[in-house]
Design a protein around this motif. Structure first.
Motif, PDB file in Angstrom:
ATOM      1  N   MET A 155      14.811  17.116  23.840  1.00 62.16           N
ATOM      2  CA  MET A 155      13.437  17.130  23.253  1.00 62.16           C
ATOM      3  C   MET A 155      12.992  16.096  22.336  1.00 62.16           C
ATOM      4  SD  MET A 155      12.050  20.026  20.963  1.00 62.16           S
ATOM      5  CE  MET A 155      12.299  19.206  19.340  1.00 62.16           C
ATOM      6  N   ALA A 156      14.140  15.588  21.546  1.00 58.31           N
ATOM      7  CA  ALA A 156      13.930  14.798  20.485  1.00 58.31           C
ATOM      8  C   ALA A 156      13.827  13.286  21.004  1.00 58.31           C
ATOM      9  CB  ALA A 156      15.094  14.615  19.420  1.00 58.31           C
ATOM     10  N   VAL A 157      14.298  12.903  22.073  1.00 55.87           N
ATOM     11  CA  VAL A 157      14.469  11.712  22.758  1.00 55.87           C
ATOM     12  C   VAL A 157      13.453  11.283  23.962  1.00 55.87           C
ATOM     13  CG1 VAL A 157      16.158  10.498  24.280  1.00 55.87           C
ATOM     14  CG2 VAL A 157      16.891  11.083  21.847  1.00 55.87           C
ATOM     15  N   VAL A 158      13.156  12.537  24.555  1.00 55.88           N
ATOM     16  CA  VAL A 158      12.317  12.277  25.923  1.00 55.88           C
ATOM     17  C   VAL A 158      10.821  12.698  25.625  1.00 55.88           C
ATOM     18  CG1 VAL A 158      12.198  12.637  28.296  1.00 55.88           C
ATOM     19  CG2 VAL A 158      14.319  12.441  27.172  1.00 55.88           C
ATOM     20  N   PRO A 159       9.946  11.568  25.493  1.00 60.25           N
ATOM     21  CA  PRO A 159       8.568  12.120  25.207  1.00 60.25           C
ATOM     22  C   PRO A 159       7.780  12.494  26.408  1.00 60.25           C
ATOM     23  CG  PRO A 159       8.861   9.727  25.176  1.00 60.25           C
ATOM     24  CD  PRO A 159      10.184  10.206  25.426  1.00 60.25           C
ATOM     25  N   ASN A 160       6.831  13.071  26.369  1.00 58.07           N
ATOM     26  CA  ASN A 160       5.965  13.470  27.345  1.00 58.07           C
ATOM     27  C   ASN A 160       5.260  12.443  27.941  1.00 58.07           C
ATOM     28  OD1 ASN A 160       4.402  15.024  28.774  1.00 58.07           O
ATOM     29  ND2 ASN A 160       3.228  15.845  27.529  1.00 58.07           N
ATOM     30  N   ALA A 161       5.809  11.926  28.767  1.00 60.84           N
ATOM     31  CA  ALA A 161       5.162  10.457  29.317  1.00 60.84           C
ATOM     32  C   ALA A 161       5.415  10.375  30.696  1.00 60.84           C
ATOM     33  CB  ALA A 161       5.612   9.279  28.610  1.00 60.84           C
ATOM     34  N   PRO A 162       4.766   9.565  31.595  1.00 63.73           N
ATOM     35  CA  PRO A 162       4.943   9.169  32.915  1.00 63.73           C
ATOM     36  C   PRO A 162       6.596   8.705  33.102  1.00 63.73           C
ATOM     37  CG  PRO A 162       3.091   8.463  32.478  1.00 63.73           C
ATOM     38  CD  PRO A 162       3.592   8.869  30.991  1.00 63.73           C
ATOM     39  N   ILE A 165       7.502   4.848  32.344  1.00 67.28           N
ATOM     40  CA  ILE A 165       7.790   4.100  30.964  1.00 67.28           C
ATOM     41  C   ILE A 165       8.819   4.715  30.449  1.00 67.28           C
ATOM     42  CG2 ILE A 165       5.643   2.657  31.289  1.00 67.28           C
ATOM     43  CD1 ILE A 165       4.612   5.079  29.367  1.00 67.28           C
ATOM     44  N   PRO A 167      12.110   4.634  30.428  1.00 65.10           N
ATOM     45  CA  PRO A 167      13.120   3.579  30.303  1.00 65.10           C
ATOM     46  C   PRO A 167      12.755   2.855  29.058  1.00 65.10           C
ATOM     47  CG  PRO A 167      12.978   3.633  32.548  1.00 65.10           C
ATOM     48  CD  PRO A 167      11.797   4.532  31.923  1.00 65.10           C
ATOM     49  N   LEU A 168      11.501   2.531  28.807  1.00 65.21           N
ATOM     50  CA  LEU A 168      10.808   1.790  27.593  1.00 65.21           C
ATOM     51  C   LEU A 168      10.956   2.578  26.420  1.00 65.21           C
ATOM     52  CD1 LEU A 168       9.552  -0.840  26.866  1.00 65.21           C
ATOM     53  CD2 LEU A 168       7.562   0.055  26.996  1.00 65.21           C
ATOM     54  N   LEU A 169      10.682   3.856  26.579  1.00 65.17           N
ATOM     55  CA  LEU A 169      10.331   4.688  25.502  1.00 65.17           C
ATOM     56  C   LEU A 169      11.752   5.287  24.829  1.00 65.17           C
ATOM     57  CD1 LEU A 169       6.930   6.399  26.326  1.00 65.17           C
ATOM     58  CD2 LEU A 169       7.185   4.282  25.158  1.00 65.17           C
ATOM     59  N   ILE A 172      13.549   3.519  22.240  1.00 68.14           N
ATOM     60  CA  ILE A 172      12.887   3.536  21.002  1.00 68.14           C
ATOM     61  C   ILE A 172      12.951   4.857  20.133  1.00 68.14           C
ATOM     62  CG2 ILE A 172      10.483   3.147  19.641  1.00 68.14           C
ATOM     63  CD1 ILE A 172       9.776   1.395  22.186  1.00 68.14           C
ATOM     64  N   GLU A 173      12.984   5.840  20.912  1.00 66.56           N
ATOM     65  CA  GLU A 173      13.001   7.153  20.410  1.00 66.56           C
ATOM     66  C   GLU A 173      14.324   7.406  19.671  1.00 66.56           C
ATOM     67  OE1 GLU A 173      10.940   9.517  19.783  1.00 66.56           O
ATOM     68  OE2 GLU A 173       9.639   9.969  21.241  1.00 66.56           O
ATOM     69  N   HIS A 262       6.910  20.091  23.839  1.00 63.23           N
ATOM     70  CA  HIS A 262       5.517  19.956  24.094  1.00 63.23           C
ATOM     71  C   HIS A 262       5.379  19.317  25.518  1.00 63.23           C
ATOM     72  CE1 HIS A 262       7.385  16.150  21.631  1.00 63.23           C
ATOM     73  NE2 HIS A 262       7.939  16.481  22.750  1.00 63.23           N
TER      74      HIS A 262
END
Lengths: 262, 78
Positions: A155-162, A165, A167-169, A172-173, A262
């Protein structure tokens, strides 16, 4: 000149990091022993003062509070309602004791930075903010694991995104949540207290350096000392603000750990 | 006594008040810096091993900023 040299004991003008390492108390006067110095004493004084203050204030609680009780309740109420509950929500109440302790400990220790005749804050040594940051760091991770299990890290590391992208995010998280957070907590508090002490040293010792160099510079020296007093008031603001910021950010990290998926 | 009802929410913690955005600025800043540092750093490593003089670090930093901005919008945006 004599006055200048005797008042400020052996302080060379451009103040350096050495000025933060005070001579040892036990063994007395030792210069390379750092186990028991003024800093150590100040930390224990802060701990004792906070414990005694709160114990005395709550020893005989009155329905109509006495002045001391009112002060203690105001401090706790402030942290509880304006930091813990505001940041975390209703479940933040159970973090209020820790946050209040943290707030008071930082506030009192910071305040030593401008307390006349003491005038150095233990927080200007990075060890103390670092330990506090580690405590908060372990706590918000622990709270997250308690709430979400091992899925907390996802939850803390994987944002709600396609997926494309992610691997890019994700790096950073990871970097921002688990590496920058404790580091910035510790460094922010340390740097503020360090810089504050340094600033006061520069203006005080600079006054002596100028008056020693040339008597005609005396008015500038006086101006420098007046500014020292002004900066002391500025420091008071920084002291309260940094204690507040450290507490608010800890609460904000705990809130992040408790947040629903989320 | 009449007319002396206790305040509705004396302890201020049983409402459904949402946490405000305090600390959001710090989060945003940390995402931006983290983005630049992580991907800039990875780019720098690529430079080091490939033998180029900084092109990958530059690309990485730009990518990192893009990722950071995206994360800020996702985590903090409406």
């Amino acid at each position: 000149m004599v006055i200048g040299q005797s008042t400020v004991l052996a302080a060379a003008f451009p103040p350096s990091v050495e000025d933060f390492y005070l001579p040892s108390i036990l063994p007395w006067g030792e210069h390379n022993a750092y186990w028991f110095t003024k800093i150590t004493v100040l930390v224990w004084v802060a701990v004792a003062a906070i414990i005694i203050f709160f114990l005395m204030s709550y020893r005989k609680p009155q329905l109509v509070p006495t002045k001391k009780q009112w002060l203690a309740e105001s401090i706790y109420g402030f942290v509880r309602n304006n930091i813990a509950v505001d940041m975390i929500g209703p479940q933040g109440v159970r973090f209020a004791p820790y946050l209040t302790t943290l707030f008071m400990f930082i506030l009192v220790n910071n305040f030593f930075g401008i307390l006349p005749l003491v005038q150095i804050s233990p927080m200007s040594h990075i060890a103390f903010p670092a330990v506090l940051a580690v405590v908060s760091y372990v706590m918000f991770i622990w709270v997250g694991i308690r709430k979400h299990g091992i899925g907390y890290f996802k939850m803390a590391v994987v944002p709600n995104a396609p997926l494309g992208i992610l691997p890019l995010l994700v790096p950073i998280e990871i970097f921002s949540n688990f590496l920058v957070r404790p580091f910035s907590l510790a460094v922010r508090l340390f740097a503020n207290m360090f810089a504050g002490h340094m600033l006061l040293l520069v203006f005080t010792l600079g006054g002596f350096a100028m008056i020693n160099a040339n008597v005609l510079l005396a008015p500038v020296s006086v101006l420098s000392w007046v500014l020292t007093i002004a900066i002391t008031f500025l420091e008071f603001m920084v002291i309260c603000l940094q204690a507040y910021v450290f507490t608010v950010l800890t609460a904000s990290y705990v809130q992040g750990s408790l947040a629903d998926e989320h | 006594m009449t007319g002396q009802k206790p305040p509705h929410d004396p302890r201020g913690d049983n409402g459904q008040n949402q946490p405000p955005d305090t600390g959001a600025g710090m989060t945003a800043l940390s995402y931006l810096i983290a983005g630049i540092l992580v991907w800039g750093g990875i780019g720098w490593l690529v430079d080091y091993f490939v033998g180029t003089t900084g092109i990958f670090a530059g690309i990485g930093a730009v990518l990192g900023v893009a990722g950071g901005v995206y994360l800020i919008v996702r985590r903090l945006g409406a």
